[in-house]
Write a protein that holds these residues in place. Structure first.
Motif: not given
Length: 520
Positions: A481-495
């Motif tokens: 979730k933190k990565i998604a917030s910092e990179l302006f993408i969704t948690p699903g995309t991070v996953h």
């Protein structure tokens, strides 16, 4: 051997010449300050949005505020922000980067239009109802614009947050003073152009480094240990009460003694600008010098001292209210800056969308401030008893100090805890047992080693730029979730990026990634 020693000596000397922190007086070299150059478009954007609001809605601080226009528009904005806050609370993931950027462009345009209408309205008077509606829209759009600039700063360090906010406050005060010296027609043109300058600032900001990329390993990301305690509801409640108590004080101060705005003459207006700019620069210099702990007790002591100076000046010079108004208005500007700094902190370490913390903080401070002024203007005996008003303001200052220092700042002394899924490496243990000088050297070594390991991982397994970026943050202990917030993408995309990286590398856990990096 002699040649090798000579080469080593030259390399050491070259390193010392390039190291901006090596100085006889411990001062920053120009090269160190250049590290913060990517903050300039954010500082410019935040300053321009604030100038647009204050030049049009707040009468360019020709007086402490614009009376009902300034406070009434805050209550009108509450009608919009309260539902937005409720909707954001229900979100399961942060707003998308594309949506945020498109929305920012829209609010920049609306703010610029409103500023132009309000400024030219001073030349061609508008009906009071029309002016109020335009001022309310300007308040809403400029507030959203300012929080867009704060949102872009999340993930940075204490130094980055304080430098951004208080540099922008200082710059906006200097610009407002310049605008105030111009003829009415020129004021309208300049205020409109400055508001529109947010467009190029946004364009430049998108192409420069994000603030979280400027942080060195040994820089604290929070002055308040929020990473470990932001989910603590008592912390949130106590910080909100402390800020609200100070907002109550500021609201009463700006309308002392009967709720009406206090007019500035040229001397008091200049004094207010100088006090605000000097204190902002002091705060920035203190933080740049590495004394980031100032953003806890130090800045609160400064704010409370300003409140005491304002109250004392009103009591000592009842026939010269502009003296107290200088400190009261400076207190307001600096408290706004501090609320913006706290907003960045909560945006960085919170688990909700950044705008949740932005709108919550706005309601706590600005609505309380407006409510205090409206109550002071309309309730007897409060608006007819100056001594009673002074006593209430003093009580609010004491309450703010007690709430913040007893609860919020005590909580800040609790060391931040690591995320549960991050294992402590031998290098981290060595840092914990080392002296400050050794810690700095180890941190530099760790930064270089980590970067080299990530580069090797990318090259060996042909990872994409985004996969490398995600894996780098993931290996440093960030949650999805933190990565998604910092990179302006969704948690699903991070996953998905992490899953693809695992597939390409054959690694299957964060620890295996760290082991690979440490072996390089």
């Amino acid at each position: 051997m002699g040649n090798e020693n000579a080469v080593s000596a030259r390399e050491t000397l070259a390193h010392e010449e390039e190291d901006p922190t090596i100085d006889n007086e411990g001062a920053y070299h120009v090269s160190e300050l250049k590290r913060y150059a990517p903050l300039l478009p954010l500082i410019a954007g935040l300053a321009c949005s604030r100038v647009g609001l204050n030049a049009s809605v707040y009468s360019n601080y020709a007086q402490t505020d614009a009376g009902f226009i300034s406070d009434g528009t805050v209550l009108a904005a509450l009608i919009v922000f309260a539902p937005l806050l409720f909707a954001i609370t229900k979100l399961n993931e942060p707003l998308s980067k594309a949506f945020v950027n498109r929305s920012a462009t829209a609010v920049f345009a609306l703010e610029t239009i409103c500023v132009a209408l309000l400024e030219y309205g001073t030349l061609f008077p508008l009906q009071e109802a029309v002016r109020f509606v335009i001022a309310a829209i300007c308040t809403i759009t400029s507030t959203c614009a300012m929080y867009y600039w704060l949102r872009r700063a999340r993930g940075g360090s204490v130094i980055i947050g304080a430098t951004l906010v208080f540099s922008a406050i200082a710059a906006s005060e200097l610009i407002l003073m310049l605008v105030n010296c111009l003829p009415a027609g020129s004021q309208a043109i300049i205020a409109t152009v400055i508001s529109a300058a947010q467009f190029p600032a946004q364009h430049i900001a998108k192409r420069t480094s994000n603030p979280f990329q400027l942080v060195k390993n040994n820089e604290p990301r929070s002055a308040y240990s929020l990473k470990a305690s932001i989910r603590n509801k008592r912390l949130l409640a106590s910080s909100a009460l402390g800020v609200a108590a100070l907002g109550l004080t500021v609201g009463l101060l700006r309308g002392y003694p009967n709720g009406q705005p206090i007019a500035f003459d040229s001397a008091s207006r200049t004094a207010y600008m100088l006090v605000t700019v000097v204190i902002c620069m002091i705060i920035v210099l203190i933080c740049l010098s590495g004394k980031t702990g100032f953003m806890t007790t130090g800045i609160w002591i400064m704010l409370l001292c300003l409140a005491c100076l304002a109250i004392t000046s009103f009591a000592a010079f009842p026939d010269s209210l502009s003296i107290g108004a200088v400190f009261a208005t400076s207190l307001n500007a600096l408290t706004v800056g501090y609320c913006y700094y706290l907003t960045i902190e909560f945006m960085t370490h919170g688990w909700r969308d950044p705008y949740y913390y932005a709108f919550s903080g706005w309601i706590v401070y600005f609505v309380t401030r407006a409510f205090a002024r409206i109550v002071l203007s309309n309730i007897t005996p409060l608006n007819s008893d100056a001594e009673l008003t002074l006593a209430i303001m003093a009580d609010a200052v004491v309450a703010s100090a007690l709430i913040i220092f007893v609860r919020f700042l005590n909580d800040a002394k609790t060391p931040a805890q690591e995320l549960p899924d991050v294992q402590t490496s031998p290098l981290q243990k060595a840092v914990a047992l080392s002296s400050p000088e050794e810690q700095s050297a180890i941190a530099s070594l760790r930064e270089d080693s980590f970067a080299a390991g990530i580069a090797a991982l990318k090259k060996q397994y042909q990872l994409s730029e985004r996969e490398t970026e995600v894996i780098s943050l993931y290996a440093q202990g960030h949650t999805q979730k933190k990565i998604a917030s910092e990179l302006f993408i969704t948690p699903g995309t991070v996953h998905e990026h992490i899953r693809h990286a695992y597939t390409k590398t054959g690694l299957h856990s964060r620890q295996q990634i760290l082991d690979f990096i440490h072996e390089q």
